[in-house]
Design a protein around this motif. Sequence first.
Motif, PDB file in Angstrom:
ATOM      1  N   ILE A 162       0.839  -1.207   0.000  1.00 10.94           N
ATOM      2  CA  ILE A 162       0.000   0.000   0.000  1.00 10.94           C
ATOM      3  C   ILE A 162       0.871   1.253   0.000  1.00 10.94           C
ATOM      4  CG2 ILE A 162      -1.679   1.320   1.346  1.00 10.94           C
ATOM      5  CD1 ILE A 162      -2.754  -1.407   2.369  1.00 10.94           C
ATOM      6  N   LYS A 163       1.910   1.262   0.862  1.00  9.13           N
ATOM      7  CA  LYS A 163       2.793   2.440   0.937  1.00  9.13           C
ATOM      8  C   LYS A 163       3.532   2.669  -0.381  1.00  9.13           C
ATOM      9  CE  LYS A 163       3.588   2.151   5.914  1.00  9.13           C
ATOM     10  NZ  LYS A 163       4.544   1.840   6.992  1.00  9.13           N
ATOM     11  N   ALA A 164       4.015   1.595  -0.982  1.00  3.81           N
ATOM     12  CA  ALA A 164       4.753   1.724  -2.243  1.00  3.81           C
ATOM     13  C   ALA A 164       3.842   2.257  -3.355  1.00  3.81           C
ATOM     14  CB  ALA A 164       5.336   0.370  -2.641  1.00  3.81           C
ATOM     15  N   ARG A 165       2.617   1.721  -3.413  1.00  6.75           N
ATOM     16  CA  ARG A 165       1.671   2.171  -4.441  1.00  6.75           C
ATOM     17  C   ARG A 165       1.274   3.631  -4.221  1.00  6.75           C
ATOM     18  NH1 ARG A 165       0.323   1.559  -9.589  1.00  6.75           N
ATOM     19  NH2 ARG A 165      -1.909   1.669  -9.956  1.00  6.75           N
ATOM     20  N   TYR A 166       1.096   4.000  -2.949  1.00  7.43           N
ATOM     21  CA  TYR A 166       0.725   5.389  -2.616  1.00  7.43           C
ATOM     22  C   TYR A 166       1.823   6.365  -3.079  1.00  7.43           C
ATOM     23  CZ  TYR A 166       0.235   9.522   0.370  1.00  7.43           C
ATOM     24  OH  TYR A 166       0.152  10.811   0.833  1.00  7.43           O
ATOM     25  N   LYS A 167       3.083   6.042  -2.784  1.00 12.01           N
ATOM     26  CA  LYS A 167       4.183   6.919  -3.192  1.00 12.01           C
ATOM     27  C   LYS A 167       4.262   7.042  -4.711  1.00 12.01           C
ATOM     28  CE  LYS A 167       7.077   6.052   0.865  1.00 12.01           C
ATOM     29  NZ  LYS A 167       8.314   5.418   1.379  1.00 12.01           N
ATOM     30  N   GLU A 168       4.033   5.917  -5.381  1.00 12.87           N
ATOM     31  CA  GLU A 168       4.091   5.920  -6.844  1.00 12.87           C
ATOM     32  C   GLU A 168       3.006   6.827  -7.440  1.00 12.87           C
ATOM     33  OE1 GLU A 168       3.137   2.864 -10.508  1.00 12.87           O
ATOM     34  OE2 GLU A 168       3.598   2.022  -8.504  1.00 12.87           O
ATOM     35  N   LEU A 169       1.782   6.731  -6.905  1.00 13.80           N
ATOM     36  CA  LEU A 169       0.681   7.532  -7.452  1.00 13.80           C
ATOM     37  C   LEU A 169       0.819   9.014  -7.115  1.00 13.80           C
ATOM     38  CD1 LEU A 169      -2.322   5.126  -6.756  1.00 13.80           C
ATOM     39  CD2 LEU A 169      -1.256   5.634  -8.958  1.00 13.80           C
ATOM     40  N   VAL A 170       1.346   9.322  -5.932  1.00 15.54           N
ATOM     41  CA  VAL A 170       1.542  10.724  -5.555  1.00 15.54           C
ATOM     42  C   VAL A 170       2.568  11.371  -6.482  1.00 15.54           C
ATOM     43  CG1 VAL A 170       2.489  12.243  -3.769  1.00 15.54           C
ATOM     44  CG2 VAL A 170       0.797  10.509  -3.164  1.00 15.54           C
ATOM     45  N   LYS A 171       3.641  10.669  -6.758  1.00 21.83           N
ATOM     46  CA  LYS A 171       4.665  11.207  -7.668  1.00 21.83           C
ATOM     47  C   LYS A 171       4.105  11.413  -9.074  1.00 21.83           C
ATOM     48  CE  LYS A 171       8.809   9.387  -5.442  1.00 21.83           C
ATOM     49  NZ  LYS A 171       9.954   8.437  -5.557  1.00 21.83           N
ATOM     50  N   ARG A 172       3.224  10.521  -9.491  1.00 21.69           N
ATOM     51  CA  ARG A 172       2.689  10.593 -10.843  1.00 21.69           C
ATOM     52  C   ARG A 172       1.683  11.747 -10.992  1.00 21.69           C
ATOM     53  NH1 ARG A 172      -0.414   5.418 -12.833  1.00 21.69           N
ATOM     54  NH2 ARG A 172       1.597   4.498 -12.297  1.00 21.69           N
ATOM     55  N   HIS A 173       0.845  11.983  -9.976  1.00 19.45           N
ATOM     56  CA  HIS A 173      -0.244  12.944 -10.114  1.00 19.45           C
ATOM     57  C   HIS A 173       0.000  14.268  -9.415  1.00 19.45           C
ATOM     58  CE1 HIS A 173      -2.753   9.978 -12.074  1.00 19.45           C
ATOM     59  NE2 HIS A 173      -2.486   9.118 -11.096  1.00 19.45           N
TER      60      HIS A 173
END
Length: 204
Positions: A162-173
């Motif tokens: 969950i943490k890894a996916r959250y960081k990835e999406l925040v960086k993208r958007h």
Amino acid sequence: MKPYSKYFEKIKVRPDAKAEAKASTPACQWDGCTEPGTHRAPVGRMREGEYFKFCFDHVREYNKGFNYFSGVPDSDIARFQKEALTGHRPTWKMGANAQATSSPDFAQKRSGNAGYHNRMRDQYGIFGDQAPPRARERKLKSLEAKAMETLGLDAKATGEDIKARYKELVKRHHPDANGGDRGSEDRLRDVLQAYRVLKQAGLC
């Protein structure tokens, strides 16, 4: 007052209790002692239940020198002391008697009822006749399931996922990371809200 008054005739003299006890009690078994043997003292090992009869002074003297293990080798004394810790019952180390625990009648001997053992849940596989427990799948509430869907994860995702996916999406958007494109602000807001829900639920 008359020397032979009727009141003197009614007085009852109590007999000497000590003399009475001495007459009814066997004599002390100590050599040369004539006192009553009012106290018991054990005869010794291998003659349990048998007692000497001594007077108070001699039973104290006898007990000072009494040794239950007189004449017994030190190795036998040490073994007796070790066995006394378990009440002189046979014991074995964990796992050393696995053959006995795997026998068909072990459950009946252990619980007295084999049917009860068959119905009992062996969650940790102690009895060795069941497979180890499988990890129970996490059941998500509706908000948590929706938050997982927002992040593009399923119910089996771990906290690290969950943490890894959250960081990835925040960086993208995030506008600072995507060249100032404000078109994905709604998507970023949904990601932040989803992560907040999962964190409050203790899933990450």
